[in-house]
Scaffold this motif. Structure first.
Motif, PDB file in Angstrom:
ATOM      1  N   GLY A 260       4.280  40.217  74.050  1.00 60.21           N
ATOM      2  CA  GLY A 260       5.676  40.713  73.171  1.00 60.21           C
ATOM      3  C   GLY A 260       5.669  42.052  72.478  1.00 60.21           C
ATOM      4  O   GLY A 260       6.790  42.906  72.611  1.00 60.21           O
ATOM      5  N   PHE A 261       4.822  42.203  71.732  1.00 56.85           N
ATOM      6  CA  PHE A 261       4.495  43.475  71.109  1.00 56.85           C
ATOM      7  C   PHE A 261       4.544  44.412  72.255  1.00 56.85           C
ATOM      8  O   PHE A 261       5.327  45.540  71.938  1.00 56.85           O
ATOM      9  N   ASN A 262       3.799  44.512  73.242  1.00 58.17           N
ATOM     10  CA  ASN A 262       4.035  45.632  74.154  1.00 58.17           C
ATOM     11  C   ASN A 262       5.324  45.821  74.947  1.00 58.17           C
ATOM     12  O   ASN A 262       5.450  46.792  75.348  1.00 58.17           O
ATOM     13  N   ALA A 263       6.060  44.652  74.838  1.00 58.23           N
ATOM     14  CA  ALA A 263       7.486  44.750  75.468  1.00 58.23           C
ATOM     15  C   ALA A 263       8.339  45.443  74.606  1.00 58.23           C
ATOM     16  O   ALA A 263       9.584  45.532  75.137  1.00 58.23           O
ATOM     17  N   ILE A 264       8.152  45.516  73.317  1.00 53.62           N
ATOM     18  CA  ILE A 264       9.334  46.168  72.407  1.00 53.62           C
ATOM     19  C   ILE A 264       9.435  47.427  72.868  1.00 53.62           C
ATOM     20  O   ILE A 264       8.494  48.436  72.860  1.00 53.62           O
TER      21      ILE A 264
ATOM     22  N   VAL B 170      10.101  50.946  69.230  1.00 53.86           N
ATOM     23  CA  VAL B 170       8.692  50.777  68.223  1.00 53.86           C
ATOM     24  C   VAL B 170       8.952  51.457  66.934  1.00 53.86           C
ATOM     25  O   VAL B 170       8.200  50.915  66.209  1.00 53.86           O
ATOM     26  N   LYS B 171       9.583  52.335  66.863  1.00 49.47           N
ATOM     27  CA  LYS B 171       9.893  52.912  65.319  1.00 49.47           C
ATOM     28  C   LYS B 171      10.633  52.039  64.411  1.00 49.47           C
ATOM     29  O   LYS B 171      10.525  52.284  63.256  1.00 49.47           O
ATOM     30  N   ASN B 172      11.319  51.013  65.096  1.00 43.92           N
ATOM     31  CA  ASN B 172      12.183  50.043  64.177  1.00 43.92           C
ATOM     32  C   ASN B 172      11.452  48.726  63.877  1.00 43.92           C
ATOM     33  O   ASN B 172      11.734  47.984  63.216  1.00 43.92           O
ATOM     34  N   PHE B 173       9.873  48.837  64.112  1.00 37.23           N
ATOM     35  CA  PHE B 173       8.999  47.793  63.546  1.00 37.23           C
ATOM     36  C   PHE B 173       7.775  48.335  62.963  1.00 37.23           C
ATOM     37  O   PHE B 173       7.231  49.566  63.450  1.00 37.23           O
ATOM     38  N   SER B 174       7.142  47.385  62.387  1.00 42.25           N
ATOM     39  CA  SER B 174       5.653  47.688  61.911  1.00 42.25           C
ATOM     40  C   SER B 174       4.954  46.794  62.608  1.00 42.25           C
ATOM     41  O   SER B 174       5.272  45.521  62.537  1.00 42.25           O
ATOM     42  N   PHE B 175       3.767  47.211  63.110  1.00 34.42           N
ATOM     43  CA  PHE B 175       2.933  46.195  63.816  1.00 34.42           C
ATOM     44  C   PHE B 175       1.454  46.003  63.211  1.00 34.42           C
ATOM     45  O   PHE B 175       0.885  46.891  62.726  1.00 34.42           O
ATOM     46  N   VAL B 176       0.942  44.897  63.136  1.00 31.22           N
ATOM     47  CA  VAL B 176      -0.410  44.820  62.760  1.00 31.22           C
ATOM     48  C   VAL B 176      -0.905  43.653  64.174  1.00 31.22           C
ATOM     49  O   VAL B 176      -0.234  42.757  64.371  1.00 31.22           O
ATOM     50  N   LEU B 177      -2.081  44.226  65.044  1.00 32.79           N
ATOM     51  CA  LEU B 177      -2.470  43.457  65.973  1.00 32.79           C
ATOM     52  C   LEU B 177      -4.102  43.362  65.808  1.00 32.79           C
ATOM     53  O   LEU B 177      -4.683  44.400  66.062  1.00 32.79           O
ATOM     54  N   GLU B 178      -4.680  42.163  65.078  1.00 32.02           N
ATOM     55  CA  GLU B 178      -6.254  42.371  64.893  1.00 32.02           C
ATOM     56  C   GLU B 178      -6.588  40.892  65.246  1.00 32.02           C
ATOM     57  O   GLU B 178      -5.770  39.941  65.160  1.00 32.02           O
ATOM     58  N   GLU B 179      -7.828  40.584  65.283  1.00 36.80           N
ATOM     59  CA  GLU B 179      -8.509  39.308  65.615  1.00 36.80           C
ATOM     60  C   GLU B 179      -7.938  38.359  64.512  1.00 36.80           C
ATOM     61  O   GLU B 179      -8.242  38.850  63.478  1.00 36.80           O
ATOM     62  N   GLY B 180      -7.315  37.264  64.849  1.00 37.11           N
ATOM     63  CA  GLY B 180      -6.869  36.547  63.860  1.00 37.11           C
ATOM     64  C   GLY B 180      -5.634  36.825  63.091  1.00 37.11           C
ATOM     65  O   GLY B 180      -5.461  35.866  62.027  1.00 37.11           O
TER      66      GLY B 180
ATOM     67  N   GLU C 271      15.650  42.131  70.737  1.00 35.00           N
ATOM     68  CA  GLU C 271      16.121  40.915  70.528  1.00 35.00           C
ATOM     69  C   GLU C 271      15.627  39.843  71.364  1.00 35.00           C
ATOM     70  O   GLU C 271      15.263  38.849  70.923  1.00 35.00           O
ATOM     71  N   VAL C 272      15.906  40.169  72.601  1.00 31.42           N
ATOM     72  CA  VAL C 272      15.448  39.273  73.609  1.00 31.42           C
ATOM     73  C   VAL C 272      13.995  39.193  73.647  1.00 31.42           C
ATOM     74  O   VAL C 272      13.547  37.879  73.897  1.00 31.42           O
ATOM     75  N   VAL C 273      13.280  39.999  73.426  1.00 29.12           N
ATOM     76  CA  VAL C 273      11.921  40.116  73.677  1.00 29.12           C
ATOM     77  C   VAL C 273      11.488  39.287  72.319  1.00 29.12           C
ATOM     78  O   VAL C 273      10.580  38.261  72.801  1.00 29.12           O
ATOM     79  N   ILE C 274      11.831  39.470  71.214  1.00 31.98           N
ATOM     80  CA  ILE C 274      11.467  38.597  69.948  1.00 31.98           C
ATOM     81  C   ILE C 274      11.765  37.020  70.290  1.00 31.98           C
ATOM     82  O   ILE C 274      11.090  36.172  70.328  1.00 31.98           O
ATOM     83  N   GLU C 275      12.966  36.788  70.554  1.00 34.72           N
ATOM     84  CA  GLU C 275      13.401  35.537  71.181  1.00 34.72           C
ATOM     85  C   GLU C 275      12.599  34.884  71.977  1.00 34.72           C
ATOM     86  O   GLU C 275      11.961  33.747  71.891  1.00 34.72           O
TER      87      GLU C 275
END
Length: 99
Positions: free
Chosen positions: A43-47, A50-60, A75-79
């Protein structure tokens, strides 16, 4: 247990937080954890915007927060991501909690 928390405001997505581990099997063989990780990472990769979001992707720990307007594509990706996570939580309630 994996905890999934979704925040919205007036029906609009604000944030997603996925924390913990399913512990449904030993490390490297945990299919529940693998499923959640695949949905979130994909999902994160499909957004696109990217400038409209902050991302954190770590183990756990995975977090997605809206910083501005969300395009119809994103919006479709998130839903889709939320539907998939709800399905995993419904089929594995001992290991995943969706709030």
């Amino acid at each position: 247990m994996i905890e999934i928390k979704v925040q919205s405001n007036l029906g609009k997505f604000v944030s997603l937080k996925v924390t913990g581990h399913a512990n449904s099997a030993e490390s490297g063989k945990d299919l529940v954890c693998s499923a959640v990780s695949a949905v979130v990472t994909g999902g994160f990769n499909a957004i696109k915007e990217v400038k409209n979001f902050s991302f954190v992707l770590e183990e756990g720990n995975a977090q997605l927060k809206s910083l501005g307007t969300i395009s119809s594509h994103d919006e479709v990706v998130i839903e889709t991501m939320l539907t998939q996570l709800k399905t995993i939580a419904e089929t594995s309630p001992k290991f995943v909690k969706f709030n």
